[in-house]
Motif scaffolding. Structure first.
Motif, short mmCIF file in Angstrom:
data_model
loop_
_atom_site.label_atom_id
_atom_site.label_comp_id
_atom_site.label_asym_id
_atom_site.label_seq_id
_atom_site.Cartn_x
_atom_site.Cartn_y
_atom_site.Cartn_z
N VAL A 152 -88.64 0.88 -99.77
CA VAL A 152 -87.43 0.52 -100.25
C VAL A 152 -87.15 0.16 -101.70
O VAL A 152 -86.18 0.70 -102.33
CB VAL A 152 -86.96 -0.47 -99.08
N ILE A 153 -88.32 -0.39 -101.93
CA ILE A 153 -88.17 -0.79 -103.33
C ILE A 153 -89.13 0.34 -104.20
O ILE A 153 -88.65 0.79 -105.36
CB ILE A 153 -88.71 -2.16 -104.01
N SER A 157 -78.86 0.71 -94.58
CA SER A 157 -79.51 -0.22 -95.43
C SER A 157 -81.12 -0.12 -95.33
O SER A 157 -81.38 0.58 -94.40
CB SER A 157 -79.06 -1.74 -94.79
N GLY A 158 -81.94 -0.77 -95.88
CA GLY A 158 -83.36 -0.90 -95.95
C GLY A 158 -83.56 -1.65 -94.54
O GLY A 158 -84.63 -1.17 -94.23
N THR A 159 -82.77 -2.65 -94.33
CA THR A 159 -83.22 -3.26 -92.91
C THR A 159 -83.22 -2.13 -92.06
O THR A 159 -83.96 -2.34 -90.92
CB THR A 159 -82.05 -4.47 -92.64
N ASN A 171 -91.50 -8.39 -102.78
CA ASN A 171 -90.96 -9.59 -102.26
C ASN A 171 -91.53 -10.77 -102.07
O ASN A 171 -91.09 -11.75 -101.60
CB ASN A 171 -90.37 -9.06 -100.85
N ASP A 186 -93.03 1.00 -96.48
CA ASP A 186 -91.76 0.60 -96.76
C ASP A 186 -91.54 0.94 -98.25
O ASP A 186 -91.91 0.03 -98.92
CB ASP A 186 -91.67 -0.71 -96.23
N GLU A 216 -95.23 -2.44 -97.80
CA GLU A 216 -94.87 -2.50 -98.95
C GLU A 216 -96.05 -1.77 -99.99
O GLU A 216 -96.92 -2.47 -100.24
CB GLU A 216 -94.32 -3.44 -99.77
N TYR A 256 -91.72 -7.99 -97.06
CA TYR A 256 -90.32 -7.98 -96.64
C TYR A 256 -89.74 -6.55 -95.94
O TYR A 256 -90.12 -5.70 -96.76
CB TYR A 256 -89.16 -8.44 -97.57
N HIS A 257 -89.30 -6.62 -94.81
CA HIS A 257 -88.86 -5.18 -94.31
C HIS A 257 -87.38 -5.46 -93.75
O HIS A 257 -87.16 -4.90 -92.65
CB HIS A 257 -90.00 -4.99 -93.20
N GLY A 258 -86.78 -6.32 -94.31
CA GLY A 258 -85.46 -6.43 -93.79
C GLY A 258 -85.34 -7.63 -92.67
O GLY A 258 -86.34 -8.30 -92.59
N LYS A 297 -82.18 0.96 -101.49
CA LYS A 297 -82.02 0.69 -102.85
C LYS A 297 -81.75 2.07 -103.58
O LYS A 297 -80.71 2.35 -103.84
CB LYS A 297 -83.10 -0.24 -103.29
C1 LIG Z 1 -84.64 -4.96 -99.70
C2 LIG Z 1 -85.68 -4.43 -99.01
C3 LIG Z 1 -85.50 -4.32 -97.54
C4 LIG Z 1 -84.11 -4.57 -96.82
O1 LIG Z 1 -83.21 -3.63 -97.57
P1 LIG Z 1 -81.69 -4.05 -97.30
O2 LIG Z 1 -80.97 -2.77 -97.82
O3 LIG Z 1 -81.39 -5.32 -98.06
O4 LIG Z 1 -81.48 -4.30 -95.71
C5 LIG Z 1 -86.42 -3.78 -96.90
N1 LIG Z 1 -87.74 -3.53 -97.28
C6 LIG Z 1 -88.04 -3.74 -98.58
C7 LIG Z 1 -89.20 -3.50 -99.10
C8 LIG Z 1 -87.07 -4.42 -99.58
O5 LIG Z 1 -87.32 -4.40 -100.77
#
Ligand SMILES: *Cc1c(COP(=O)(O)O)cnc(C)c1O
Length: 423
Positions: free
Chosen positions: A240-241, A115-117, A210, A238, A205, A143-145, A266
């Motif tokens: 993740v997005i 997961s991103g978390t 977020n 980060d 980010e 947001y970083h999880g 993601k």
């Molecule tokens: C969604 C998100 C996370 C967390 O990812 P999960 O898969 O929900 O744990 C971490 N960082 C960013 C920038 C995100 O958008």
């Protein structure tokens, strides 16, 4: 008998906290109950009662190819047939790591997680292990999880020590988390002047997603890079997005700023639970088993998830990101005009296939200015759009995501629904 959303949600509330497995899905902030989805394809989802929705949530970002992409689905079926999990290395984790490293040359080595978390949490542990320092700088509204260290909110002062953002996180666990407003390089600089030699890393980010979509100000990411270099802290993006979304090579390619570590999630899982973190060889080699910083995962590098990610990246690498960006901007600009014609103040923030319309007259550049957006207007808009078959995020502080599966007809229907809104 087919169960409808209302019945399912009532039953869910009896067996799952709040009826959902992730809080935003409960739709509480927009004052309605969630719809239960039976299936999805392309830009569309169908609820259990058969309502068709044009989707702009896209599973909160992963589905840049749209729902149920044929190539991804086929790869997943084939992988499941070979076995769900081996607990031993498999081919596709190598191929996916190589594909990630080709797309993001700043990543010499990459470690898969679930997961991103996990990706962000592990990157922070590594940054601390590598530098021998404890403090981390994060930005308000990013947001970083949900790991402890990142669930911190600031007091009023900049560069104050953090207080936990939720019960269950001891104050001791966030006392090393320092906060600055997003896009405020001056505040970051002052914080570095006070704590620079204690900072393991800055995590950011590179396009905030977020607090709604908030792009980086000119020079912000470059400035963070320079500060990290000056003080010997690591720069962690980060993505993740943004990874594989704002460009195939992520924000680091789009803005030309090279982080030491990158977090992914993601899109890299093509709809399956995958995260990853990676970066400079000398840093990544501190991870066990080649180094002494521990991190592990029973299902990490899962063959089915790896096959989904690999098929997703293969498809994405051949697609025209510029065209999707232009079409998304055109849609968002027309939507903005529709709301302005209704007499509402609107600010449009946009990068690539993500955008947010904020209902405020002032520019939105950080969490404070995002919070000025009128949530009452958004809630009403959400409810009416959903009735009209358009699925937006159930919060005004989220991005709308487009995908390569969204057609001009989808966008046309979305605009028609927006014009018909009574706000
Ligand atoms: C969604 C998100 C996370 C967390 O990812 P999960 O898969 O929900 O744990 C971490 N960082 C960013 C920038 C995100 O958008």
């Amino acid at each position: 008998m087919a169960l409808d959303s209302k019945t399912l949600f009532e039953r869910a509330a009896e067996s799952i906290p709040g009826g959902v497995n992730s809080p935003v899905r409960a739709c509480r902030s927009v004052g309605c109950d969630p719809l239960f989805i039976a299936r999805a394809a392309g830009s569309r989802m169908w609820t259990v009662e058969g309502l068709e929705l044009i989707d702009y949530v896209m599973s909160w970002g992963p589905l840049l190819l749209g729902h149920s992409d044929a190539a991804v689905t086929q790869a997943v079926h084939a992988a499941v047939d070979r076995g769900a999990s081996f607990g031993a290395p498999c081919r596709d984790e190598v191929l996916l790591a190589e594909a990630v490293e080709r797309a993001m040359p700043a990543m010499d080595l990459v470690r898969m997680v679930n997961s991103g978390t996990e990706a962000a949490m592990s990157a922070l542990r590594l940054a601390r292990g590598f530098t021998g320092r404890d403090k981390v700088l994060k930005f308000e509204g990013c947001y970083h999880g949900h790991s402890d260290c990142f669930l911190a909110s600031a007091g009023s002062g900049v560069a104050t020590l953090s207080i936990p953002g939720t019960p269950g996180v001891p104050a001791d666990f966030v006392k090393h988390t320092l906060l600055c407003p997003y896009n405020d390089l001056g505040a970051a600089q002052r914080l570095f002047e006070g704590h620079g030699r204690d900072l393991a890393c800055v995590i950011v980010e590179p396009v905030a997603g977020n607090m709604g979509c908030v792009p980086p100000a000119e020079g912000f990411l470059q400035g963070l890079r320079a500060l990290c270099d000056q003080y010997g802290a690591l720069l962690v993006f980060d993505e993740v997005i943004t990874g594989f979304r704002v460009a195939f090579g992520g924000a680091q390619a789009r803005f030309g700023v090279t982080p030491d570590l990158t977090c992914l999630g993601k899109i890299i899982g093509g709809g399956f639970p995958v995260g990853a973190y990676g970066g400079r060889r000398e840093v990544m080699e501190r991870i066990a088993p080649c180094g002494d910083v521990y991190q592990a995962g029973t299902l990490s590098g899962n063959p089915v998830a790896m096959a989904a990610g690999l098929a997703t990246l293969e498809r994405l690498s051949g697609l025209d990101y510029g065209a999707l960006e232009r079409r998304t901007l055109a849609l968002a600009t027309e939507l903005k005009a529709v709301f302005e014609a209704k007499g509402l103040p609107v600010r449009l923030n946009h990068t690539a296939s993500m955008f947010t319309l904020f209902f405020t007259a002032e520019p939105v550049t950080d969490f404070e200015s995002a919070k000025a957006s009128n949530t009452g207007v958004y809630s009403e808009l959400y409810r009416q759009m959903r009735l009209a078959g358009i699925n937006l995020a159930p919060s005004g502080f989220e991005c709308a995501f487009t995908s390569f599966a969204h057609s001009d007809e989808d966008f046309g229907r979305t605009l028609d629904a927006a014009r018909a809104l009574k706000l």
